[in-house]
Design an enzyme around this catalytic site. Structure first.
Site, PDB file in Angstrom:
ATOM      1  N   TRP A  24       0.105  18.268  37.490  1.00  0.00           N
ATOM      2  CA  TRP A  24       0.973  17.291  38.238  1.00  0.00           C
ATOM      3  C   TRP A  24       1.037  17.686  39.736  1.00  0.00           C
ATOM      4  CZ3 TRP A  24       7.043  17.535  39.234  1.00  0.00           C
ATOM      5  CH2 TRP A  24       7.417  16.448  39.381  1.00  0.00           C
ATOM      6  N   ASP A  50       7.218  24.554  32.651  1.00  0.00           N
ATOM      7  CA  ASP A  50       7.743  23.251  32.935  1.00  0.00           C
ATOM      8  C   ASP A  50       7.742  22.489  31.624  1.00  0.00           C
ATOM      9  OD1 ASP A  50       8.512  20.683  33.690  1.00  0.00           O
ATOM     10  OD2 ASP A  50       6.841  20.631  35.532  1.00  0.00           O
ATOM     11  N   ALA A  76       8.815  19.263  30.602  1.00  0.00           N
ATOM     12  CA  ALA A  76       9.492  17.979  30.991  1.00  0.00           C
ATOM     13  C   ALA A  76       9.291  16.704  29.939  1.00  0.00           C
ATOM     14  CB  ALA A  76       8.620  17.429  32.175  1.00  0.00           C
ATOM     15  N   LYS A  91      13.011  11.901  30.416  1.00  0.00           N
ATOM     16  CA  LYS A  91      12.041  11.224  29.299  1.00  0.00           C
ATOM     17  C   LYS A  91      12.587  11.082  28.183  1.00  0.00           C
ATOM     18  CE  LYS A  91       9.373  12.380  32.819  1.00  0.00           C
ATOM     19  NZ  LYS A  91       9.620  13.456  33.898  1.00  0.00           N
TER      20      LYS A  91
END
Length: 392
Positions: A125, A206, A208, A241
């Site tokens: 990302w 991470d 996410a 999310k």
């Protein structure tokens, strides 16, 4: 003085929003911006979130400050969601943050006090490298993705990290890798844990997209496995999310220390990072998450909603792979069913991505990343035809 400034390059993903909005074609397809969409094309407010907000508005009596760490109860209930019920809670500290990006910012800022170098997968990302540069970390890219197979090139990844210097920071995607959708197997995670421990590397995981791959518990397996093997670790989590509260900016930064005492000192350092960065995170989203996770019935409702979103993404992946197989008479796109989460790289060049936008009204990032959840079922065949056409 402003005449000395130069305009920064436009954000490649956010700039697609304007271009898509200005496109008047009825059949246009938006696969760029990374938000979940349902079968109607909307990003819904979850029913569990609506109920939690109703309760919050009825019970809230003040909007006074909470402090740099945010809501203490949110921090307590988010730990088992990410680390599991058997987590070494006495060695874990959590801070509420403004989204996953806020968590990454304070964790990298904290890590920059301990080390000068971070290893980031290629690709990753875009904000990972941007935040690392902002806090002054030297960036080293390690190989991750094999574009020819659509899978992780684990031997190359492992070999690169075996050359990392002790004390280096290593960024890892806990699940649903962005932008490739290609994840490590559990066996590979176990091998990687050995490398991290042997080389004395500090992992920054991470996570996410927990819940969008194989399930809320399954997607947290890597974090929980590493936490059981490594003496120290950093984790950035996002609620955007899986709770669908993108604009409410809710996330968490976790530190796992060798001992409760060291974890407490690290927490104080993270507090200092938060103080200079944003002082206190916004409360609304965290309060919603807290209300959901503190109520068993509401938690069960939320888990069912996350599972519905996960299954929709998995169904779209299967449908897309099958459509490519029918159109190309090959299994070249079967990797789409093996990838996890919202994203995959479809294998188009920037020039082909431009043609897709101009000729077919298909909006995706120049590197070929598509948001699977941006598709509607009745758009699959049109999308496949457009991709096959531009690739000749």
């Amino acid at each position: 003085m402003f005449e000395k400034l130069q305009a920064p390059p436009p954000d490649k993903i956010l700039s697609l929003i304007s271009a898509y909005a200005e496109d008047g074609r009825a059949g246009k397809i938006d696969l760029g911006v990374g938000v979940y969409r349902d079968e109607t094309g909307a990003t819904p407010v979850l029913a569990s979130v609506r109920e939690a907000e109703r309760r919050l508005l009825a019970a809230q009596t003040t909007k006074s400050y909470l402090g740099m760490g945010g809501d203490p109860t949110f921090c307590r209930v988010i730990v088992p969601l990410v680390f599991g019920a058997d987590a070494p809670a006495e060695r874990i500290r959590a801070l509420q943050t403004p989204g996953g990006s806020g968590a990454l910012s304070i964790l990298m800022g904290f890590a920059a006090r301990l080390t000068s170098r971070i290893h980031i997968p290629e690709p990753s990302w875009g904000n990972h490298a941007a935040i690392a540069r902002h806090v002054g970390l030297e960036i080293v890219r390690y190989p991750y993705f094999d574009a020819a197979t659509g899978r992780v090139d684990f031997p190359a990844m492992k070999a690169a990290l075996e050359r990392a210097e002790p004390g280096d920071l290593v960024l890892l995607h806990g699940c649903c890798h962005n932008p490739t959708g290609a994840d490590l197997t559990r066996g590979e995670w176990s091998e990687l844990a050995g490398v991290l421990a042997e080389r004395k590397l500090l992992a920054l995981v991470d996570i996410a997209y927990q819940g969008f791959g194989d399930g809320l518990e399954e997607d947290a397996w890597a974090v929980r496995h590493l936490a059981g093997l490594l003496p120290e670790m950093l984790v950035a989590s996002s609620c955007s999310k899986n709770f669908g509260i993108y604009r409410d900016r809710t996330g968490a930064a976790f530190v796992l220390g060798r001992s409760p005492e060291e974890a407490a000192i690290a927490e104080a350092q993270l507090m200092a990072e938060a103080r200079t960065g944003y002082s206190m995170p916004p409360d609304h989203g965290a309060a919603v998450v807290r209300i959901i996770l503190e109520d068993a019935d509401l938690t069960a409702r939320w888990r069912n909603e996350v599972e519905t979103m996960r299954r929709r993404i998995a169904d779209l992946r299967r449908g897309l792979a099958e459509a490519f197989r029918r159109r190309t008479n090959s299994g070249a796109y079967d990797f789409l069913t093996e990838n996890r989460g919202m994203f995959s790289l479809i294998g188009v060049t920037p020039e082909e991505a431009l043609r897709l936008r101009q000729e077919f009204g298909v909006y995706l990032v120049d590197d070929g990343r598509i948001n699977i959840a941006g598709l509607k079922e009745d758009q699959i065949d049109a999308f496949v035809e457009a991709v096959v056409t531009v690739k000749g």
